[in-house]
Scaffold this motif. Structure first.
Motif, PDB file in Angstrom:
ATOM      1  N   ALA A  53       0.817  -1.208   0.000  1.00 55.34           N
ATOM      2  CA  ALA A  53       0.000   0.000   0.000  1.00 55.34           C
ATOM      3  C   ALA A  53       0.854   1.263   0.000  1.00 55.34           C
ATOM      4  O   ALA A  53       1.774   1.401   0.808  1.00 55.34           O
ATOM      5  CB  ALA A  53      -0.936   0.003   1.205  1.00 55.34           C
ATOM      6  N   ARG A  54       0.578   2.141  -0.959  1.00 52.74           N
ATOM      7  CA  ARG A  54       1.182   3.471  -1.076  1.00 52.74           C
ATOM      8  C   ARG A  54       2.684   3.455  -1.315  1.00 52.74           C
ATOM      9  O   ARG A  54       3.378   4.414  -1.003  1.00 52.74           O
ATOM     10  CB  ARG A  54       0.821   4.326   0.133  1.00 52.74           C
ATOM     11  N   VAL A  55       3.194   2.338  -1.867  1.00 50.35           N
ATOM     12  CA  VAL A  55       4.598   2.260  -2.261  1.00 50.35           C
ATOM     13  C   VAL A  55       4.650   2.039  -3.770  1.00 50.35           C
ATOM     14  O   VAL A  55       4.165   1.028  -4.269  1.00 50.35           O
ATOM     15  CB  VAL A  55       5.353   1.127  -1.519  1.00 50.35           C
ATOM     16  N   ASN A  56       5.192   3.013  -4.482  1.00 53.34           N
ATOM     17  CA  ASN A  56       5.254   2.987  -5.942  1.00 53.34           C
ATOM     18  C   ASN A  56       6.694   3.119  -6.412  1.00 53.34           C
ATOM     19  O   ASN A  56       7.558   3.598  -5.674  1.00 53.34           O
ATOM     20  CB  ASN A  56       4.447   4.151  -6.529  1.00 53.34           C
ATOM     21  N   ILE A  57       6.930   2.723  -7.671  1.00 55.66           N
ATOM     22  CA  ILE A  57       8.220   2.963  -8.312  1.00 55.66           C
ATOM     23  C   ILE A  57       7.956   3.712  -9.599  1.00 55.66           C
ATOM     24  O   ILE A  57       7.112   3.326 -10.403  1.00 55.66           O
ATOM     25  CB  ILE A  57       8.980   1.659  -8.623  1.00 55.66           C
ATOM     26  N   GLY A  58       8.697   4.810  -9.787  1.00 61.22           N
ATOM     27  CA  GLY A  58       8.669   5.553 -11.028  1.00 61.22           C
ATOM     28  C   GLY A  58       9.895   5.185 -11.840  1.00 61.22           C
ATOM     29  O   GLY A  58      10.986   5.041 -11.291  1.00 61.22           O
ATOM     30  N   GLY A  95      23.444   3.404  -4.692  1.00 62.65           N
ATOM     31  CA  GLY A  95      22.100   3.879  -4.416  1.00 62.65           C
ATOM     32  C   GLY A  95      21.288   2.940  -3.544  1.00 62.65           C
ATOM     33  O   GLY A  95      21.772   1.925  -3.052  1.00 62.65           O
ATOM     34  N   ALA A  96      20.043   3.281  -3.368  1.00 64.26           N
ATOM     35  CA  ALA A  96      19.146   2.497  -2.529  1.00 64.26           C
ATOM     36  C   ALA A  96      18.727   1.216  -3.240  1.00 64.26           C
ATOM     37  O   ALA A  96      18.634   1.172  -4.457  1.00 64.26           O
ATOM     38  CB  ALA A  96      17.913   3.319  -2.182  1.00 64.26           C
ATOM     39  N   VAL A  97      18.461   0.184  -2.466  1.00 64.46           N
ATOM     40  CA  VAL A  97      17.965  -1.088  -2.992  1.00 64.46           C
ATOM     41  C   VAL A  97      16.573  -1.309  -2.409  1.00 64.46           C
ATOM     42  O   VAL A  97      16.440  -1.542  -1.200  1.00 64.46           O
ATOM     43  CB  VAL A  97      18.900  -2.263  -2.618  1.00 64.46           C
ATOM     44  N   PRO A  98      15.508  -1.235  -3.232  1.00 63.60           N
ATOM     45  CA  PRO A  98      14.164  -1.514  -2.714  1.00 63.60           C
ATOM     46  C   PRO A  98      14.120  -2.931  -2.148  1.00 63.60           C
ATOM     47  O   PRO A  98      14.531  -3.886  -2.798  1.00 63.60           O
ATOM     48  CB  PRO A  98      13.267  -1.380  -3.950  1.00 63.60           C
ATOM     49  N   THR A  99      13.648  -3.052  -0.922  1.00 61.60           N
ATOM     50  CA  THR A  99      13.621  -4.335  -0.216  1.00 61.60           C
ATOM     51  C   THR A  99      12.195  -4.593   0.237  1.00 61.60           C
ATOM     52  O   THR A  99      11.656  -3.866   1.065  1.00 61.60           O
ATOM     53  CB  THR A  99      14.597  -4.299   0.980  1.00 61.60           C
ATOM     54  N   ALA A 139      19.322  -3.676  -8.619  1.00 66.12           N
ATOM     55  CA  ALA A 139      19.206  -4.635  -7.524  1.00 66.12           C
ATOM     56  C   ALA A 139      17.920  -4.404  -6.745  1.00 66.12           C
ATOM     57  O   ALA A 139      17.535  -3.264  -6.461  1.00 66.12           O
ATOM     58  CB  ALA A 139      20.409  -4.520  -6.585  1.00 66.12           C
ATOM     59  N   LEU A 140      17.245  -5.505  -6.413  1.00 66.58           N
ATOM     60  CA  LEU A 140      16.050  -5.509  -5.578  1.00 66.58           C
ATOM     61  C   LEU A 140      16.268  -6.606  -4.537  1.00 66.58           C
ATOM     62  O   LEU A 140      17.074  -7.510  -4.742  1.00 66.58           O
ATOM     63  CB  LEU A 140      14.809  -5.834  -6.410  1.00 66.58           C
ATOM     64  N   MET A 141      15.562  -6.531  -3.433  1.00 64.88           N
ATOM     65  CA  MET A 141      15.676  -7.577  -2.419  1.00 64.88           C
ATOM     66  C   MET A 141      14.308  -7.945  -1.875  1.00 64.88           C
ATOM     67  O   MET A 141      13.396  -7.118  -1.858  1.00 64.88           O
ATOM     68  CB  MET A 141      16.542  -7.114  -1.246  1.00 64.88           C
ATOM     69  N   PHE A 142      14.205  -9.193  -1.426  1.00 62.28           N
ATOM     70  CA  PHE A 142      13.099  -9.644  -0.589  1.00 62.28           C
ATOM     71  C   PHE A 142      13.661  -9.900   0.796  1.00 62.28           C
ATOM     72  O   PHE A 142      14.823 -10.318   0.934  1.00 62.28           O
ATOM     73  CB  PHE A 142      12.493 -10.950  -1.116  1.00 62.28           C
ATOM     74  N   TYR A 143      12.852  -9.656   1.822  1.00 63.60           N
ATOM     75  CA  TYR A 143      13.244 -10.049   3.170  1.00 63.60           C
ATOM     76  C   TYR A 143      12.088 -10.771   3.822  1.00 63.60           C
ATOM     77  O   TYR A 143      10.933 -10.545   3.502  1.00 63.60           O
ATOM     78  CB  TYR A 143      13.662  -8.845   4.021  1.00 63.60           C
ATOM     79  N   GLN A 144      12.435 -11.684   4.716  1.00 60.98           N
ATOM     80  CA  GLN A 144      11.448 -12.352   5.560  1.00 60.98           C
ATOM     81  C   GLN A 144      11.864 -12.125   6.998  1.00 60.98           C
ATOM     82  O   GLN A 144      12.959 -12.504   7.410  1.00 60.98           O
ATOM     83  CB  GLN A 144      11.392 -13.859   5.261  1.00 60.98           C
ATOM     84  N   ASP A 145      11.005 -11.492   7.761  1.00 58.23           N
ATOM     85  CA  ASP A 145      11.270 -11.178   9.162  1.00 58.23           C
ATOM     86  C   ASP A 145      11.198 -12.449   9.996  1.00 58.23           C
ATOM     87  O   ASP A 145      10.151 -13.091  10.061  1.00 58.23           O
ATOM     88  CB  ASP A 145      10.255 -10.152   9.658  1.00 58.23           C
ATOM     89  N   MET A 146      12.309 -12.842  10.577  1.00 59.87           N
ATOM     90  CA  MET A 146      12.331 -14.045  11.408  1.00 59.87           C
ATOM     91  C   MET A 146      12.099 -13.733  12.879  1.00 59.87           C
ATOM     92  O   MET A 146      11.784 -14.618  13.657  1.00 59.87           O
ATOM     93  CB  MET A 146      13.663 -14.780  11.234  1.00 59.87           C
TER      94      MET A 146
END
Length: 125
Positions: free
Chosen positions: A51-56, A68-72, A115-122
């Protein structure tokens, strides 16, 4: 900071060598939705499943990956997310990295090498 009055939205700006290819990839691989495209300025904006997170995306002749930043993006099952990426032949940077009792991380790349990342909160598990 006091007085900034953030509205809860976040838009990331990234470069792409082809808006057509980028839009198709983000729709089919990550489930994003095209919000609008402005060909006269070579720009489009896509809504993420968050929600409310977009990429231009700004179309440029060449993208210089790195820095630069890596969207995660948070996911509930990183192994399933990795399998979904692999099924679409998405280039990944190695295996899932595990920081015990904290987080699992997976770095992958869009067609331009961003670069993009996925994370899983453990910690919540």
């Amino acid at each position: 900071m006091v007085g900034l009055n953030y509205d809860g939205g976040l838009t990331l700006a990234m470069s792409a060598t082809s808006l057509d290819r980028t839009i198709a990839w983000y729709e089919s691989v990550l489930g994003f939705t095209l919000l609008y495209r402005m060909n006269d300025i070579a720009w489009c904006e896509m809504q993420s499943p968050v929600a409310r997170v977009n990429i231009g995306f700004s179309e440029v002749e060449a993208v210089t990956p790195g820095g630069g930043a890596v969207p995660t993006w948070g996911v509930s099952d990183i192994e399933a997310a990795k399998a979904a990426l692999a099924a679409q032949n998405v280039r990944m940077d190695g295996d899932i990295m595990v920081i015990p009792d904290m987080v699992k991380l997976l770095t992958f790349f869009d067609p331009d090498g961003n670069a993009l990342m996925f994370y899983q909160d453990m910690a919540a598990a």
